[in-house]
Write an enzyme that holds these catalytic residues in place. Structure first.
Site, PDB file in Angstrom:
ATOM      1  N   ILE A 157      13.622  -0.996  -3.085  1.00 31.12           N
ATOM      2  CA  ILE A 157      14.536  -0.422  -2.088  1.00 31.12           C
ATOM      3  C   ILE A 157      14.605   1.104  -2.246  1.00 31.12           C
ATOM      4  CG2 ILE A 157      16.874  -0.503  -1.116  1.00 31.12           C
ATOM      5  CD1 ILE A 157      15.028  -3.126  -0.858  1.00 31.12           C
ATOM      6  N   ILE A 337     -12.433  18.623  -0.655  1.00 36.06           N
ATOM      7  CA  ILE A 337     -12.680  20.029  -0.300  1.00 36.06           C
ATOM      8  C   ILE A 337     -12.261  20.952  -1.446  1.00 36.06           C
ATOM      9  CG2 ILE A 337     -11.884  21.891   1.268  1.00 36.06           C
ATOM     10  CD1 ILE A 337     -11.901  19.666   3.511  1.00 36.06           C
ATOM     11  N   GLU A 363       7.335  -0.462   5.360  1.00 38.34           N
ATOM     12  CA  GLU A 363       7.771  -0.715   6.753  1.00 38.34           C
ATOM     13  C   GLU A 363       6.674  -1.435   7.552  1.00 38.34           C
ATOM     14  OE1 GLU A 363      10.374   2.029   8.585  1.00 38.34           O
ATOM     15  OE2 GLU A 363      10.979   2.884   6.662  1.00 38.34           O
TER      16      GLU A 363
END
Ligand code: FAD
Length: 379
Positions: A157, A337, A363
């Site tokens: 949570i 990079i 989610e």
């Protein structure tokens, strides 16, 4: 059709960009390193209305539109993805469902506390055996007089250990399946509410992720959010809005990776010239820039769709899926990079790389987003 931000949205972007540069950037690496929750930053954000972005002024919020909300989360996440997700969960997974499903008493009691940042919000859905399959949750809520007695535990949570107000999901009628799940507003100082482990994570270190344990936790009957049995519907609809926040977090991470990569590639010299002169590097940057713009368009379209009312599950899932995969790719190329330096903590791309991955998981995983999209397009 108008692809431009309006004057108010531009003003908000400039204000939050400036705030993030001055107040978040100087602290972000240290908060990550020490795994410290950004309490001070959140206090300052509350002063700017950023903890009540979508909450109407009558309940103490800024009353902004969802595109503005997406802009805020992108700009915050560019500097600190942990603060980005804390802000996203607080606004879209906690204030938003209270606004949408709460009684007038619940709105008056909780929304000003959240909007002013006096309490941080958390969304307590996931359990050890109920992740993608949220309906498999085992936490129960049994009515006993004027209270529901909640027993069970929650996993992973965000802000779980820091939040004062939780939206907790629990089963009120096992025989009714998904329709037997209910949602509750729970204050963390309720007896029987306990914080368990804090997870040791790969990234977003400053957003503490906790296990919660509920033992005979007595929650007043008036804290039921919506009707009994509406919890699963509330969770799914709320997560549609939350996905806009996570897409915005992903766009922020990707945009930062792009900006860092452009700057580094123009400074770093190999073979007597900046590496930005090599086509291999240019193509990486071109792909990053294109995917980020496509992500932002999907994000703003989903945010706009939310404000039009009606369902926007497909739009939110597409934005979250595309933006999160873009963030992971952009962070990966950002490290490439930067070469060996990108693999060290001296350069922010190392943190972006660790932070990006979670956007494909929470989610709703990318697999779950594809399930939502497929359900909406295969009729
Ligand atoms: C840092 C962090 C913060 C979080 N914050 C919160 C929070 O604030 N509140 C909250 O409630 N939860 C939170 N979560 C939980 C998060 O939403 C879940 O981890 C996520 O939904 C996935 O669930 P799971 O971990 O149980 O994975 P599982 O559901 O076990 O999935 C494992 C794998 O199987 C795949 N899978 C599962 N079902 C299917 C299927 N039907 N078809 C194809 N593939 C499938 C998944 O996509 C994944 O790849 C957080 C998690 C983390 C790590």
């Amino acid at each position: 059709m108008d692809f431009k931000l309006n004057d108010n949205q531009k003003m908000i972007r400039n204000m939050v960009r400036d705030f993030a540069e001055k107040e978040i950037e100087p602290l972000a690496a240290e908060l990550d390193e020490k795994e410290e929750y950004p309490h001070e930053i959140l206090k300052k954000m509350a002063g700017l209305g950023l903890l009540g972005i979508l909450v109407p002024a009558e309940y103490g919020g800024a009353g902004l539109d969802t595109v503005s909300y997406a802009i805020v989360i992108e700009e915050i996440s560019k500097k600190c993805a942990s603060t980005g997700v804390i802000t996203s969960v607080h606004n879209s997974l906690v204030s938003d469902p209270i606004l949408k499903y709460g009684t007038e008493e619940q709105k008056k009691k909780y929304l000003p506390l959240l909007a002013k940042g006096e309490k941080i919000g958390a969304f307590s859905g996931t359990e050890a055996n109920a992740g993608t399959d949220l309906g498999a949750m085992e936490t129960t809520a049994v009515l006993d007089g004027d209270h529901y007695v909640i027993n069970g535990s929650k996993m992973f949570i965000t802000s779980g250990s820091e939040a004062g107000i939780h939206i907790v999901f629990a089963i009120t009628d096992k025989s009714a399946g998904y329709k037997g799940i209910s949602a509750f507003i729970v204050e963390s100082d309720t007896e029987g509410f306990e914080v368990g482990s804090i997870f040791d994570k790969m990234g977003i270190h400053a957003s503490l992720t906790a296990e919660l344990i509920f033992e005979d936790m007595r929650v007043p009957k008036e804290n039921l959010l919506g009707e009994e049995g509406e919890g699963f519907k509330i969770a799914l609809a709320t997560l549609d809005g939350g996905r806009i926040g996570i897409a915005a977090q992903a766009v922020g991470i990707a945009q930062r990776a792009l900006e860092e990569s452009i700057e580094y590639s123009q400074q770093r010299q190999q073979f007597g010239r900046p590496i930005s002169k090599f086509q291999a590097i240019q193509w990486k940057i071109a792909d990053m820039a294109t995917n980020i713009e496509a992500s932002r368009l999907l994000l703003h379209r989903a945010a706009f769709a939310k404000d039009q009312g009606g369902r926007f599950s497909k739009e939110a899932a597409m934005a979250k899926l595309f933006a999160s995969e873009t963030a992971v790719k952009a962070a990966l190329e950002g490290v490439q990079i930067h070469g060996g330096y990108g693999y060290t903590k001296e350069y922010v791309v190392e943190r972006l790389f660790r932070d990006a991955k979670i956007t494909e998981i929470y989610e709703g995983t990318s697999e779950a987003q594809r399930m939502v999209i497929a359900k909406n397009v295969i009729k």
